[in-house]
Design an enzyme around this catalytic site. Structure first.
Site, PDB file in Angstrom:
ATOM      1  N   ASP A  75     -10.030   7.834 -29.898  1.00 53.03           N
ATOM      2  CA  ASP A  75     -10.775   8.829 -29.134  1.00 53.03           C
ATOM      3  C   ASP A  75      -9.804   9.919 -28.677  1.00 53.03           C
ATOM      4  OD1 ASP A  75      -9.355   7.689 -26.948  1.00 53.03           O
ATOM      5  OD2 ASP A  75     -10.951   6.226 -26.684  1.00 53.03           O
ATOM      6  N   ASP A  77      -8.594  12.496 -25.525  1.00 53.48           N
ATOM      7  CA  ASP A  77      -8.640  12.759 -24.088  1.00 53.48           C
ATOM      8  C   ASP A  77      -8.067  14.150 -23.844  1.00 53.48           C
ATOM      9  OD1 ASP A  77      -9.409   9.997 -23.312  1.00 53.48           O
ATOM     10  OD2 ASP A  77      -7.449   9.520 -24.169  1.00 53.48           O
ATOM     11  N   ASP A 159       1.116   5.756 -18.027  1.00 54.53           N
ATOM     12  CA  ASP A 159       1.752   4.438 -18.126  1.00 54.53           C
ATOM     13  C   ASP A 159       3.045   4.429 -18.946  1.00 54.53           C
ATOM     14  OD1 ASP A 159       0.184   4.913 -20.362  1.00 54.53           O
ATOM     15  OD2 ASP A 159      -0.977   3.062 -20.230  1.00 54.53           O
TER      16      ASP A 159
HETATM   17  P1  ATP Z   1      -6.442   4.078 -27.097  1.00 53.00           P
HETATM   18  O1  ATP Z   1      -7.481   5.103 -26.715  1.00 53.00           O
HETATM   19  O2  ATP Z   1      -5.919   4.193 -28.468  1.00 53.00           O
HETATM   20  O3  ATP Z   1      -6.860   2.693 -26.744  1.00 53.00           O
HETATM   21  P2  ATP Z   1      -4.952   5.349 -25.012  1.00 53.00           P
HETATM   22  O4  ATP Z   1      -3.499   5.300 -24.657  1.00 53.00           O
HETATM   23  O5  ATP Z   1      -5.532   6.680 -25.360  1.00 53.00           O
HETATM   24  O6  ATP Z   1      -5.150   4.305 -26.182  1.00 53.00           O
HETATM   25  P3  ATP Z   1      -6.900   5.291 -22.930  1.00 53.00           P
HETATM   26  O7  ATP Z   1      -7.440   4.109 -22.185  1.00 53.00           O
HETATM   27  O8  ATP Z   1      -7.806   6.146 -23.732  1.00 53.00           O
HETATM   28  O9  ATP Z   1      -5.744   4.701 -23.835  1.00 53.00           O
HETATM   29  O10 ATP Z   1      -6.121   6.167 -21.860  1.00 53.00           O
HETATM   30  C1  ATP Z   1      -5.775   7.525 -22.082  1.00 53.00           C
HETATM   31  C2  ATP Z   1      -4.457   7.838 -21.398  1.00 53.00           C
HETATM   32  O11 ATP Z   1      -4.568   7.625 -19.980  1.00 53.00           O
HETATM   33  C3  ATP Z   1      -3.298   6.928 -21.816  1.00 53.00           C
HETATM   34  O12 ATP Z   1      -2.690   7.370 -22.992  1.00 53.00           O
HETATM   35  C4  ATP Z   1      -2.386   7.020 -20.617  1.00 53.00           C
HETATM   36  O13 ATP Z   1      -1.656   8.229 -20.619  1.00 53.00           O
HETATM   37  C5  ATP Z   1      -3.362   7.094 -19.459  1.00 53.00           C
HETATM   38  N1  ATP Z   1      -3.664   5.749 -18.922  1.00 53.00           N
HETATM   39  C6  ATP Z   1      -4.627   4.886 -19.333  1.00 53.00           C
HETATM   40  N2  ATP Z   1      -4.614   3.754 -18.607  1.00 53.00           N
HETATM   41  C7  ATP Z   1      -3.610   3.890 -17.715  1.00 53.00           C
HETATM   42  C8  ATP Z   1      -3.091   3.064 -16.687  1.00 53.00           C
HETATM   43  N3  ATP Z   1      -3.605   1.865 -16.439  1.00 53.00           N
HETATM   44  N4  ATP Z   1      -2.057   3.547 -15.952  1.00 53.00           N
HETATM   45  C9  ATP Z   1      -1.531   4.772 -16.200  1.00 53.00           C
HETATM   46  N5  ATP Z   1      -1.980   5.587 -17.153  1.00 53.00           N
HETATM   47  C10 ATP Z   1      -3.006   5.166 -17.914  1.00 53.00           C
HETATM   48 MG    MG Z   2      -7.611   7.133 -25.699  1.00 53.61          MG
END
Ligand code: ATP
Ligand code: MG
Length: 460
Positions: A75, A77, A159
């Site tokens: 996805d 963001d 994170d």
């Molecule tokens: P994917 O979508 O592939 O599962 P993602 O890293 O994009 O991985 P998301 O849950 O979509 O995961 O989160 C988007 C962004 O928000 C992350 O890349 C990170 O920068 C931030 N993020 C998500 N969860 C946390 C958390 N628990 N603590 C700090 N930052 C977070």
């Molecule tokens: Mg994501």
């Protein structure tokens, strides 16, 4: 349309998309592979529209990381200087969601793009911001994290460094405050800030570390990995519904087998699936779970649908078998004992991981249909075939065969029975033993529950 946006943005001078901040490394498009046309049309439009409305906006997080690694992002963001209300005002098809993090979901070109406002450090904001407050619980877990902040603060509250890269679609540049680009290239997962504090603030980051290393095939650096074993019990303090969401992401990441093995190696499964300890220690249980996870990984990688109900039924099956056997040993009847075991295992599990009740039907059907595969005479196999959840229960039974729990021959019989016409099926039916028929006839005068029991005892 997009060209028109770009033209307007560039002719405005795009002051906001070129950082004057010396702390940030600007990685030009000649150094990375992310050209504008690799970004999804919906998120591209959202970021550019926000810039055009005078806000700063970047593609962030997993999408930038995945594109750099040559993977297809799950996805997209967008992070912006606009508040959720300001984002809402720019996009008609949008809504504000979330309590812990207030986000805006914008529907753009058929996609749902998650837009978040730059967030700051909670403790400082407590002093400076009137409208938002940050609280932690007794263990240091952040309960609210809705404090708006600057672009740089937003980077630091993320994170891992590889998740903290900002991509500007107008200039095709990546802004890198924390050496995340180098970490992506070195395939290194490095937590931002002081690891213990970051895990304490949000213990789910430990699960994310395991999921991302498995999914991306990358290594945690030593400082990121070191505190996880000791801090694992903090997961017990995370709301079960959030744990379920995160666990689902892990199990459906396409790399569940690697991730579950790693979870267990780091002691993180105690707060999630404590039964894994018992199950993975028996060869049959280990074989069954490995096959179920491998099967799920293959389906995810091939883009086939996967069902949480099926997977949780599989993860908990050997626990159901153990509890069922314990009830049988003290003289309980087969089918009632199975149903009792199913209820007990599911409710014990629910205390840790809130498996939503909407999956119960599938889980119970899969489990309770298993003894029915043993009945291969009369009308029973035909009735089983018509059950709406037969395909899932059948796949489950095949996994049991493959893992060595039940005879392969049973699986082969059903495979043929399922794929042949009615005449063929009739010819395949096994003869009922005369003694069994007599027992069944006698049972006709019994109550419905007792009848089921009599059949199951024949089966057993
Ligand atoms: P994917 O979508 O592939 O599962 P993602 O890293 O994009 O991985 P998301 O849950 O979509 O995961 O989160 C988007 C962004 O928000 C992350 O890349 C990170 O920068 C931030 N993020 C998500 N969860 C946390 C958390 N628990 N603590 C700090 N930052 C977070
Ligand atoms: Mg994501």
């Amino acid at each position: 349309m997009i060209r028109k946006f770009l033209h307007r943005i560039f002719s405005l001078g795009s002051a906001e998309s070129v950082p004057a901040d010396p702390a940030v490394a600007v990685i030009g498009c000649e150094q990375h592979s992310i050209t504008r046309n690799r970004i999804s049309p919906g998120s591209l439009k959202v970021a550019l529209t926000l810039q055009q409305a005078g806000y700063t906006a970047y593609i962030v997080g997993g999408a930038v990381r995945d594109l750099l690694l040559g993977l297809k992002p799950k996805d997209y963001d967008v992070a912006t200087s606009a508040t959720p209300e300001e984002v809402r005002a720019v996009f008609r098809h949008s809504r504000i969601i979330g309590r812990r993090f207030r986000l805006v979901h914008v529907i753009s070109k058929g996609e749902t793009v998650e837009v978040s406002t730059f967030r700051g450090k909670a403790s400082e904001a407590l002093i400076t911001t009137k409208n938002f407050c940050a609280h932690t619980d007794a263990t240091g877990r952040l309960l609210h994290d809705n404090v708006f902040g600057s672009q740089e603060e937003d980077v630091r509250r993320r994170d891992f460094t590889i998740n903290a890269l900002f991509y500007d679609p107008a200039t095709e540049e990546i802004l890198d405050y924390l050496n995340g680009f180098k970490d992506v290239m070195a395939k290194r997962l490095r937590i931002i800030g002081e690891p213990e504090q970051r895990y304490r603030e949000d213990p789910v980051r430990m699960l994310r570390a395991v999921r991302l290393s498995a999914k991306l095939g990358i290594q945690m650096d030593d400082k990121t990995a070191a505190p996880i074993g000791d801090m694992a019990p903090l997961l017990l303090n995370v709301p079960p519904a959030r744990l379920f969401d995160e666990m689902l992401k892990l199990l459906f990441s396409g790399h569940a087998l690697t991730a579950v093995i790693d979870l267990r190696a780091r002691g993180l499964h105690h707060g999630l699936l404590p039964v894994l300890d018992v199950i993975l220690e028996q060869p049959l249980g280990e074989q069954f779970i490995s096959l179920a996870l491998k099967n799920t990984d293959e389906r995810v990688q091939q883009g086939k649908p996967v069902s949480p109900g099926f997977l949780f039924a599989a993860l908990l099956w050997h626990e159901v078998l153990a509890v069922w056997n314990a009830h049988l040993k003290v003289g309980e009847k087969t089918i009632p004992a199975l149903h009792k075991a199913m209820g007990e295992v599911l409710s014990a599990q629910r205390n840790r991981l809130a498996i939503p009740h909407r999956h119960d039907g599938m889980i119970y059907d899969i489990w309770s249909m298993q003894p029915r595969f043993e009945a291969r005479s009369g009308r029973k196999p035909f009735r089983l075939l018509e059950h709406p959840n037969f395909p899932a229960a059948y796949d489950f039974m095949l996994l049991r065969c493959k893992s060595g729990e039940i005879d392969q021959e049973l699986g082969q019989w059903w495979q043929t029975f399922k794929n042949t016409d009615n005449a063929g099926r009739e010819a395949m039916l096994l003869q009922e033993a005369p003694a069994r028929r007599r027992r069944k006839r006698r049972s006709r005068s019994k109550s419905a529950g007792e009848k089921v029991d009599a059949v199951s005892q024949e089966i057993a």
